[in-house]
Design a protein around this motif. Structure first.
Motif, PDB file in Angstrom:
ATOM      1  N   LEU A  48       0.827  -1.199   0.000  1.00 33.89           N
ATOM      2  CA  LEU A  48       0.000   0.000   0.000  1.00 33.89           C
ATOM      3  C   LEU A  48       0.868   1.258   0.000  1.00 33.89           C
ATOM      4  N   THR A  49       1.916   1.268   0.819  1.00 35.87           N
ATOM      5  CA  THR A  49       2.804   2.426   0.893  1.00 35.87           C
ATOM      6  C   THR A  49       3.415   2.748  -0.462  1.00 35.87           C
ATOM      7  N   HIS A  50       3.931   1.739  -1.138  1.00 38.56           N
ATOM      8  CA  HIS A  50       4.569   1.974  -2.436  1.00 38.56           C
ATOM      9  C   HIS A  50       3.544   2.387  -3.494  1.00 38.56           C
ATOM     10  N   ASP A  51       2.356   1.791  -3.465  1.00 40.69           N
ATOM     11  CA  ASP A  51       1.309   2.176  -4.414  1.00 40.69           C
ATOM     12  C   ASP A  51       0.887   3.632  -4.194  1.00 40.69           C
ATOM     13  N   GLN A 148       9.115  28.084   4.109  1.00 43.36           N
ATOM     14  CA  GLN A 148       9.740  28.797   2.997  1.00 43.36           C
ATOM     15  C   GLN A 148      11.264  28.747   3.107  1.00 43.36           C
ATOM     16  N   SER A 149      11.805  28.973   4.292  1.00 41.88           N
ATOM     17  CA  SER A 149      13.261  28.913   4.480  1.00 41.88           C
ATOM     18  C   SER A 149      13.772  27.488   4.259  1.00 41.88           C
ATOM     19  N   PHE A 150      13.019  26.530   4.768  1.00 40.60           N
ATOM     20  CA  PHE A 150      13.404  25.124   4.585  1.00 40.60           C
ATOM     21  C   PHE A 150      13.442  24.780   3.105  1.00 40.60           C
ATOM     22  N   GLU A 151      12.408  25.199   2.394  1.00 36.40           N
ATOM     23  CA  GLU A 151      12.332  24.916   0.958  1.00 36.40           C
ATOM     24  C   GLU A 151      13.469  25.599   0.193  1.00 36.40           C
ATOM     25  N   GLU A 152      13.832  26.803   0.601  1.00 36.95           N
ATOM     26  CA  GLU A 152      14.896  27.542  -0.080  1.00 36.95           C
ATOM     27  C   GLU A 152      16.280  26.941   0.159  1.00 36.95           C
ATOM     28  N   THR A 153      16.460  26.241   1.273  1.00 39.66           N
ATOM     29  CA  THR A 153      17.772  25.631   1.534  1.00 39.66           C
ATOM     30  C   THR A 153      17.758  24.151   1.185  1.00 39.66           C
ATOM     31  N   VAL A 154      17.033  23.375   1.940  1.00 39.25           N
ATOM     32  CA  VAL A 154      17.016  21.918   1.738  1.00 39.25           C
ATOM     33  C   VAL A 154      16.424  21.565   0.378  1.00 39.25           C
ATOM     34  N   GLY A 155      15.456  22.343  -0.075  1.00 38.73           N
ATOM     35  CA  GLY A 155      14.821  22.097  -1.371  1.00 38.73           C
ATOM     36  C   GLY A 155      15.756  22.271  -2.555  1.00 38.73           C
ATOM     37  N   GLN A 156      16.895  22.903  -2.334  1.00 27.75           N
ATOM     38  CA  GLN A 156      17.899  23.018  -3.396  1.00 27.75           C
ATOM     39  C   GLN A 156      18.737  21.749  -3.507  1.00 27.75           C
ATOM     40  N   THR A 157      18.717  20.923  -2.469  1.00 29.23           N
ATOM     41  CA  THR A 157      19.539  19.711  -2.442  1.00 29.23           C
ATOM     42  C   THR A 157      18.726  18.463  -2.770  1.00 29.23           C
ATOM     43  N   ILE A 158      17.501  18.391  -2.276  1.00 32.00           N
ATOM     44  CA  ILE A 158      16.653  17.228  -2.561  1.00 32.00           C
ATOM     45  C   ILE A 158      15.317  17.699  -3.134  1.00 32.00           C
ATOM     46  N   ASP A 159      14.640  16.813  -3.825  1.00 28.53           N
ATOM     47  CA  ASP A 159      13.320  17.097  -4.372  1.00 28.53           C
ATOM     48  C   ASP A 159      12.306  16.870  -3.247  1.00 28.53           C
ATOM     49  N   LEU A 160      11.823  17.952  -2.668  1.00 30.90           N
ATOM     50  CA  LEU A 160      10.916  17.846  -1.526  1.00 30.90           C
ATOM     51  C   LEU A 160       9.591  17.195  -1.896  1.00 30.90           C
ATOM     52  N   ASP A 161       9.121  17.377  -3.128  1.00 31.30           N
ATOM     53  CA  ASP A 161       7.869  16.731  -3.538  1.00 31.30           C
ATOM     54  C   ASP A 161       7.995  15.211  -3.483  1.00 31.30           C
ATOM     55  N   LEU A 162       9.135  14.683  -3.941  1.00 36.27           N
ATOM     56  CA  LEU A 162       9.350  13.231  -3.871  1.00 36.27           C
ATOM     57  C   LEU A 162       9.439  12.768  -2.422  1.00 36.27           C
ATOM     58  N   TYR A 163      10.131  13.542  -1.597  1.00 37.06           N
ATOM     59  CA  TYR A 163      10.256  13.182  -0.180  1.00 37.06           C
ATOM     60  C   TYR A 163       8.892  13.229   0.512  1.00 37.06           C
ATOM     61  N   PHE A 164       8.106  14.264   0.237  1.00 38.22           N
ATOM     62  CA  PHE A 164       6.793  14.369   0.869  1.00 38.22           C
ATOM     63  C   PHE A 164       5.870  13.238   0.419  1.00 38.22           C
ATOM     64  N   ALA A 165       5.924  12.859  -0.843  1.00 28.52           N
ATOM     65  CA  ALA A 165       5.102  11.740  -1.325  1.00 28.52           C
ATOM     66  C   ALA A 165       5.427  10.476  -0.539  1.00 28.52           C
ATOM     67  N   TYR A 166       6.708  10.219  -0.345  1.00 23.92           N
ATOM     68  CA  TYR A 166       7.142   9.043   0.426  1.00 23.92           C
ATOM     69  C   TYR A 166       6.686   9.147   1.879  1.00 23.92           C
ATOM     70  N   SER A 167       6.880  10.308   2.488  1.00 29.80           N
ATOM     71  CA  SER A 167       6.537  10.498   3.908  1.00 29.80           C
ATOM     72  C   SER A 167       5.036  10.398   4.147  1.00 29.80           C
ATOM     73  N   VAL A 168       4.246  11.033   3.292  1.00 27.81           N
ATOM     74  CA  VAL A 168       2.794  10.984   3.435  1.00 27.81           C
ATOM     75  C   VAL A 168       2.299   9.540   3.285  1.00 27.81           C
ATOM     76  N   ASN A 175       3.217   2.430   8.028  1.00 24.30           N
ATOM     77  CA  ASN A 175       4.194   1.421   7.619  1.00 24.30           C
ATOM     78  C   ASN A 175       5.433   1.511   8.506  1.00 24.30           C
ATOM     79  N   ARG A 176       5.409   0.812   9.628  1.00 25.39           N
ATOM     80  CA  ARG A 176       6.536   0.857  10.572  1.00 25.39           C
ATOM     81  C   ARG A 176       7.664  -0.091  10.169  1.00 25.39           C
ATOM     82  N   ASP A 177       7.427  -0.890   9.161  1.00 27.65           N
ATOM     83  CA  ASP A 177       8.470  -1.802   8.661  1.00 27.65           C
ATOM     84  C   ASP A 177       8.964  -1.263   7.326  1.00 27.65           C
TER      85      ASP A 177
END
Length: 179
Positions: A48-51, A148-168, A175-177
Motif C-alpha cells: 500500500l505504501t509503495h502504491d 519557505q526557508s526550509f524549501e529555499e535551503t534543503v529544497g535546493q539539495t533534494i526534491d521535496l515533492d518526492l520526499y513528501f510523497a514518500y513520507s505521506v 508502515n513501521r516496517d
C-alpha cells in the motif's frame, strides 16, 4: 532475505507483472529482497505504501507477494521487493551513477555529525565521496523552522515533492516496517 544471482546471472522473468505464465523481462533482475513483514500481520502496508507513493507522484520500488520456499522448506508468505539499485534507476529513466545511501541503524538520521556516513552505507558510487550527504544533513540541522526557508535551503539539495510523497504514504499506511 536478499537473493542475488551470482557470476553475471540474471533472473530472466519479471515477477512484478501479473500473468498466468512468466514473461521474460528483457535484461532481467540481478537481485530481489524478500521481506517478512514482521510488524504487519495484514501483509499489505508495504505494498500500500509503495502504491500510494507512486499515486502521489513519488518514486517507489515495485512489490508483490510470494510463497517463499528455500531448500524445500516453506518459510511463509513474503513481500518480494524490487531492489533499488542501478537497474531500478535506469527503468525509472534516471541517472544510475550517483550516490545511493542505505540506512543501516538508528544513527542514520537527519542530524549533522562529524562523519555523515555514521549509520549509513553506500550502495552506489561506493568509491565516491559523501559530501552530498554531509551537506544535506547540515542544511536540515541549520534550517529555520518555517517552510519557505526550509524549501529555499534543503529544497535546493533534494526534491521535496518526492520526499513528501514518500513520507505521506508511510504515515498514511502506518508502515513501521518501512524500507
Amino acid at each position: 532475505f536478499k537473493v542475488k544471482f551470482n557470476r553475471g546471472s540474471w533472473f530472466p522473468y519479471d515477477p512484478f507483472v501479473p500473468a498466468p505464465e512468466p514473461k521474460p523481462s528483457g535484461k532481467g533482475f540481478k537481485q530481489f529482497i524478500f521481506k517478512a513483514h514482521w510488524v504487519d500481520p495484514s501483509l499489505m502496508r508495504d505494498h500500500l505504501t509503495h502504491d500510494v507513493t507512486r499515486a502521489l507522484g513519488g518514486l517507489a520500488p515495485r512489490v508483490t507477494h510470494t510463497n517463499f520456499i528455500l531448500n524445500g522448506k516453506y518459510h511463509g508468505i513474503y513481500g518480494l521487493t524490487e531492489s533499488v539499485l542501478k537497474d531500478y534507476f535506469t527503468r525509472m529513466g534516471l541517472e544510475g551513477d550517483g550516490n545511493l545511501y542505505k540506512a543501516v541503524n538508528h544513527n542514520a538520521n537527519f542530524k549533522a555529525k562529524a562523519d555523515a556516513m555514521v549509520g549509513y552505507e553506500k550502495k552506489m558510487n561506493v568509491d565516491g565521496g559523501s559530501d552530498d550527504l554531509a551537506l544535506l544533513l547540515q542544511q536540515i540541522a541549520d534550517a529555520p523552522v518555517d517552510f519557505q526557508s526550509f524549501e529555499e535551503t534543503v529544497g535546493q539539495t533534494i526534491d521535496l515533492d518526492l520526499y513528501f510523497a514518500y513520507s505521506v504514504a508511510n504515515s498514511y499506511s502506518n508502515n513501521r516496517d518501512a524500507f
